[in-house]
Design an enzyme around this catalytic site. Structure first.
Site, short mmCIF file in Angstrom:
data_model
loop_
_atom_site.label_atom_id
_atom_site.label_comp_id
_atom_site.label_asym_id
_atom_site.label_seq_id
_atom_site.Cartn_x
_atom_site.Cartn_y
_atom_site.Cartn_z
N ARG A 199 -0.49 1.28 -10.90
CA ARG A 199 -1.12 2.07 -11.95
C ARG A 199 -1.10 1.28 -13.25
NH1 ARG A 199 2.06 6.06 -9.21
NH2 ARG A 199 0.78 7.75 -8.33
N LYS A 233 4.70 6.37 -13.22
CA LYS A 233 4.71 7.79 -12.88
C LYS A 233 5.93 8.15 -12.03
CE LYS A 233 1.69 11.41 -11.04
NZ LYS A 233 0.36 11.69 -10.45
N HIS A 302 -7.91 2.90 -12.39
CA HIS A 302 -7.41 3.55 -11.17
C HIS A 302 -8.26 3.22 -9.95
CE1 HIS A 302 -4.09 6.14 -10.16
NE2 HIS A 302 -4.85 6.80 -9.29
N ARG A 305 -6.58 0.86 -7.58
CA ARG A 305 -5.55 1.46 -6.74
C ARG A 305 -6.19 2.09 -5.51
NH1 ARG A 305 -0.22 3.14 -7.23
NH2 ARG A 305 0.36 5.17 -6.37
N HIS A 328 4.47 6.37 -3.56
CA HIS A 328 4.39 7.83 -3.46
C HIS A 328 5.71 8.38 -2.94
CE1 HIS A 328 -0.28 7.76 -3.04
NE2 HIS A 328 0.11 7.84 -4.30
N TYR A 338 -5.83 9.30 0.61
CA TYR A 338 -6.41 8.09 1.18
C TYR A 338 -6.79 8.16 2.65
CZ TYR A 338 -4.92 6.06 -3.20
OH TYR A 338 -4.76 5.81 -4.52
#
Length: 359
Positions: A199, A233, A302, A305, A328, A338
């Site tokens: 990110r 994040k 983004h 990504r 994640h 995804y």
């Protein structure tokens, strides 16, 4: 009403929702302090502040006390957001919704979190915003870390969002974007995001100590005190393997452009702004707007990504590995975003199953 940016003595940024008399809205301020205490990112606080400002405008316009709310009032707020009647004038002519369902859901998530906090602190009664149910892997309540192990909740007032195809770039488009860069720094930013799926907050927060050149790895670390307010994040540190070409690009950038700059940050201002200061989000957005105009390709930070994860999926990577690489916390998040297949993907897999060549 307005949302006011506030820079604290320690240079940390926060946001205030001010009423028409330019005084902070006390219930929102209390909630904002809670967000800060739980180390939510400034961007999250900014978004929540703007969403709650809209909610307070609705309450003021309809002369409703924030503590005297029911589900019907929240449903009316959704209709208010859809109609765009912020001036208090109601149109008798049917008009298209002023906001998408996704945007309205984001606003309602902020309002729900606001009431979730105040109901737990005893300021308001439980509004029954959530419904109980078995955990589906798709939702965690705002205070999930407090209520883990108990029944899982999902919001009652949530609009259905149309599924949209994930935007990605083709390899030729990626190459075109890289070639549109005017210097090694910008090229390094693009190549790093494309190869790692990082990110932009993680990229801007990188320090030189995070580049493990000897091991061809980059350490992604959570830091809450970055000068440029960049944030990872995830709070979990993550080691990402990179190619030797990425390490070489970093070395070239450091030798030929970074030069005599003294900074812990990898990406700094070199030609404009405060020279040597860490780059901020705005500088990267400006870079991407320039590249989009130059190439005719709509690119955002983004999108790299998404492109990286999609390429890994099409290469046969298991979702568990993609989850780890992207950082994640839940594999369901990876799957929801995804695990998408285009008609071309289906055609190629079917041809592979049949032992045919796909043209």
């Amino acid at each position: 009403m307005k949302v006011q940016k506030v820079v604290k003595p320690d240079n940390q940024i926060s946001w205030l929702v001010l009423d028409d008399k330019f005084k902070p809205v006390a219930p929102i301020l209390e909630f904002t302090k809670f967000l800060e205490a739980t180390d939510k990112s400034p961007n999250t606080i900014k978004a929540y502040s703007h969403h709650l400002k809209l909610y307070w405008q609705f309450l003021t316009q309809d002369d409703i006390s924030w503590t005297d709310i029911c589900i019907e009032d929240l449903a009316n707020f959704i209709r208010w957001l859809q109609s765009g009647d912020q001036d208090g004038v109601i149109s008798i002519v049917k008009r298209d919704a002023k906001r998408t369902n996704k945007t309205i859901n984001l606003i309602m998530a902020a309002v729900s979190a606001f009431y979730d906090y105040h109901s737990r602190s005893g300021k308001v009664a439980d509004l029954k915003i959530y419904r109980d149910g078995a955990f589906s892997g798709k939702y965690k309540s705002f205070l999930h870390h407090i209520t883990s192990g108990k029944s899982i909740q999902s919001r009652v007032l949530k609009l259905k969002e149309p599924k949209r195809g994930l935007k990605t770039l083709t390899k030729p488009q990626v190459q075109q974007v890289i070639e549109a860069c005017n210097n090694l720094r910008d090229k390094f930013i693009i190549c790093l995001m494309y190869e790692t799926g990082m990110r932009i907050g993680q990229v801007l927060g990188l320090r030189h100590e995070d580049i493990k050149s000897g091991d061809n790895q980059i350490a992604i670390r959570f830091r809450s005190n970055n000068e440029n307010n960049a944030r990872s994040k995830s709070r979990e540190d993550n080691l990402v393997d990179v190619s030797s070409s990425i390490v070489s690009l970093y070395t070239d950038y450091f030798i030929h452009e970074y030069g005599e700059v003294e900074s812990d940050y990898v990406f700094v201002n070199l030609w404009d702004g405060e020279i040597g200061a860490p780059m901020k989000y705005g500088s990267v957005i400006t870079l991407f707007k320039r590249i989009s105009k130059k190439t005719g390709i709509d690119v955002t930070p983004h999108i790299f990504r998404h492109t990286h994860a999609t390429e890994l999926l099409r290469a046969g990577w298991d979702l568990a590995y993609i989850q780890k690489r992207l950082g994640h916390s839940d594999i369901q998040t990876t799957a929801n975003i995804y695990a998408h297949l285009s008609s071309d993907d289906m055609k190629k897999e079917l041809a592979k199953f049949r032992g045919e060549k796909c043209h």
